[in-house]
Write a protein that holds these residues in place. Structure first.
Motif, PDB file in Angstrom:
ATOM      1  N   PRO A 240     -12.520  44.007   7.106  1.00 21.90           N
ATOM      2  CA  PRO A 240     -12.017  44.837   6.009  1.00 21.90           C
ATOM      3  C   PRO A 240     -11.590  43.985   4.828  1.00 21.90           C
ATOM      4  CG  PRO A 240     -10.371  44.629   7.724  1.00 21.90           C
ATOM      5  CD  PRO A 240     -11.617  43.998   8.264  1.00 21.90           C
TER       6      PRO A 240
ATOM      7  N   ASP B 119      -8.702  42.865   2.288  1.00 24.66           N
ATOM      8  CA  ASP B 119      -7.246  42.832   2.220  1.00 24.66           C
ATOM      9  C   ASP B 119      -6.718  42.766   0.789  1.00 24.66           C
ATOM     10  OD1 ASP B 119      -6.632  43.004   4.965  1.00 24.66           O
ATOM     11  OD2 ASP B 119      -7.133  40.899   5.240  1.00 24.66           O
TER      12      ASP B 119
ATOM     13  N   PRO C 177     -16.085  54.634  -1.596  1.00 23.17           N
ATOM     14  CA  PRO C 177     -15.070  55.487  -0.982  1.00 23.17           C
ATOM     15  C   PRO C 177     -15.666  56.804  -0.508  1.00 23.17           C
ATOM     16  CG  PRO C 177     -14.939  55.686  -3.354  1.00 23.17           C
ATOM     17  CD  PRO C 177     -15.995  54.636  -3.074  1.00 23.17           C
TER      18      PRO C 177
ATOM     19  N   PHE D 163     -11.352  58.709  -1.679  1.00 26.28           N
ATOM     20  CA  PHE D 163     -10.407  58.244  -0.672  1.00 26.28           C
ATOM     21  C   PHE D 163     -10.936  56.925  -0.109  1.00 26.28           C
ATOM     22  CE2 PHE D 163     -10.452  62.846  -0.734  1.00 26.28           C
ATOM     23  CZ  PHE D 163      -9.111  63.174  -0.834  1.00 26.28           C
ATOM     24  N   SER D 164     -10.100  55.904  -0.109  1.00 28.68           N
ATOM     25  CA  SER D 164     -10.534  54.595   0.362  1.00 28.68           C
ATOM     26  C   SER D 164      -9.418  53.905   1.128  1.00 28.68           C
ATOM     27  CB  SER D 164     -10.958  53.720  -0.826  1.00 28.68           C
ATOM     28  OG  SER D 164     -11.282  52.405  -0.399  1.00 28.68           O
ATOM     29  N   THR D 165      -9.800  53.156   2.144  1.00 29.75           N
ATOM     30  CA  THR D 165      -8.841  52.341   2.898  1.00 29.75           C
ATOM     31  C   THR D 165      -9.215  50.866   2.828  1.00 29.75           C
ATOM     32  OG1 THR D 165     -10.098  52.573   4.969  1.00 29.75           O
ATOM     33  CG2 THR D 165      -8.415  54.247   4.498  1.00 29.75           C
TER      34      THR D 165
ATOM     35  N   HIS E  12     -10.575  49.228   6.033  1.00 27.43           N
ATOM     36  CA  HIS E  12      -9.746  49.101   7.239  1.00 27.43           C
ATOM     37  C   HIS E  12      -9.981  50.259   8.202  1.00 27.43           C
ATOM     38  CE1 HIS E  12      -7.086  45.653   6.185  1.00 27.43           C
ATOM     39  NE2 HIS E  12      -7.456  45.985   4.958  1.00 27.43           N
ATOM     40  N   SER E  13     -10.226  51.455   7.658  1.00 23.72           N
ATOM     41  CA  SER E  13     -10.515  52.598   8.523  1.00 23.72           C
ATOM     42  C   SER E  13     -11.369  53.620   7.770  1.00 23.72           C
ATOM     43  CB  SER E  13      -9.233  53.257   9.009  1.00 23.72           C
ATOM     44  OG  SER E  13      -9.541  54.387   9.821  1.00 23.72           O
TER      45      SER E  13
ATOM     46  N   LEU F  57     -10.540  57.193   8.640  1.00 23.53           N
ATOM     47  CA  LEU F  57      -9.411  57.825   7.973  1.00 23.53           C
ATOM     48  C   LEU F  57      -9.800  58.321   6.593  1.00 23.53           C
ATOM     49  CD1 LEU F  57      -6.475  58.662   7.722  1.00 23.53           C
ATOM     50  CD2 LEU F  57      -5.931  56.312   6.988  1.00 23.53           C
ATOM     51  N   ALA F  58     -10.582  57.530   5.850  1.00 23.44           N
ATOM     52  CA  ALA F  58     -11.035  57.963   4.529  1.00 23.44           C
ATOM     53  C   ALA F  58     -11.832  59.258   4.633  1.00 23.44           C
ATOM     54  CB  ALA F  58     -11.870  56.868   3.870  1.00 23.44           C
TER      55      ALA F  58
ATOM     56  N   LEU G 124      -9.428  62.164   5.500  1.00 24.69           N
ATOM     57  CA  LEU G 124      -8.687  62.605   4.317  1.00 24.69           C
ATOM     58  C   LEU G 124      -9.561  63.454   3.411  1.00 24.69           C
ATOM     59  CD1 LEU G 124      -6.749  59.323   3.501  1.00 24.69           C
ATOM     60  CD2 LEU G 124      -5.733  61.514   4.167  1.00 24.69           C
TER      61      LEU G 124
END
Length: 219
Positions: free
Chosen positions: A2, A4, A126, A138-140, A143-144, A147-148, A151
């Motif tokens: 991912p 950071d 995203p 939506f963006s992580t 990392h996940s 989850l994006a 959402l």
């Protein structure tokens, strides 16, 4: 791996720009669809195409002369494929190919995304909701991705067609003010948006929403 570091958000204009997708499977088809949605000129390089992407290519080949925005070369990727491209997306299941495209794109100054592999990206994609001119993402940072996507699924029902109508109402008011030689800065747009305009538009009362907007901007 991912990402950071903080990501700088940007909306790229790709209409009529030459873009490359390396790969022919389901993920590649999704990336191609996203680029075509934004009116890009998309070229695919892959030894074979999955059913969905094959159907998309066939549909474009059947388009009127000069109207096709999607083309395909049936072969592996090679470095010359990057010539004249604004961006490239890799979506293959061969890690060495994805990494080579990343290295070549870095040297050529071409933006590159590798599906589900942020380490081989200069930009990430995203999860998104599009309603006309409205684009919510939506963006992580990789990392996940799950989850994006979650959402996006959770909130996409909130954003109906009324938001695009709201944008049109606001844009028309903004252009009218500017046409009068007045500045749009300093006007209380937020008060107008908090005044129930969206609810009026949802009820089909667009004229009343416009009146409420004018009242708020004139106060």
């Amino acid at each position: 791996m991912p990402v950071d570091e903080p990501l700088y958000p940007v909306n790229l204009r790709v209409a009529d720009r030459r873009c490359l997708v390396v790969g022919g499977g389901r993920v590649a088809a999704d990336k191609v669809a996203g680029l075509l949605e934004c009116e890009a000129l998309v070229h695919v390089v892959a030894p074979a195409l999955g059913e969905l992407l094959a159907e998309m290519v066939a549909a474009e080949v059947a388009a009127p002369e000069g109207g096709a925005r999607l083309s395909w070369d049936q072969r592996p990727y090679r470095i010359g494929d990057l010539d004249g491209r604004m961006l490239v997306i890799t979506a293959t299941d061969v890690a060495a190919t994805n990494h080579q495209v990343f290295l070549d794109a870095q040297r050529a100054g071409v933006l590159v995304n590798s599906a589900d592999d942020p380490g081989n990206c200069t930009f990430t994609l995203p999860s998104r909701v599009r309603r006309g001119h409205l684009l919510v993402t939506f963006s992580t940072g990789g990392h996940s991705p799950a989850l994006a996507t979650w959402l996006r699924r959770r909130f996409e029902s909130e954003f109906g067609a009324e938001y695009d109508t709201l944008i049109d109402v606001l844009a028309d008011a903004r252009e009218s003010i500017r046409a009068e030689g007045r500045s749009t800065e300093g006007l209380d747009w937020q008060e107008a948006l908090d005044s129930g305009m969206l609810e009026l538009i949802r009820e089909g009362r667009v004229a009343e929403a416009k009146e409420r907007l004018q009242a708020c901007l004139s106060s």
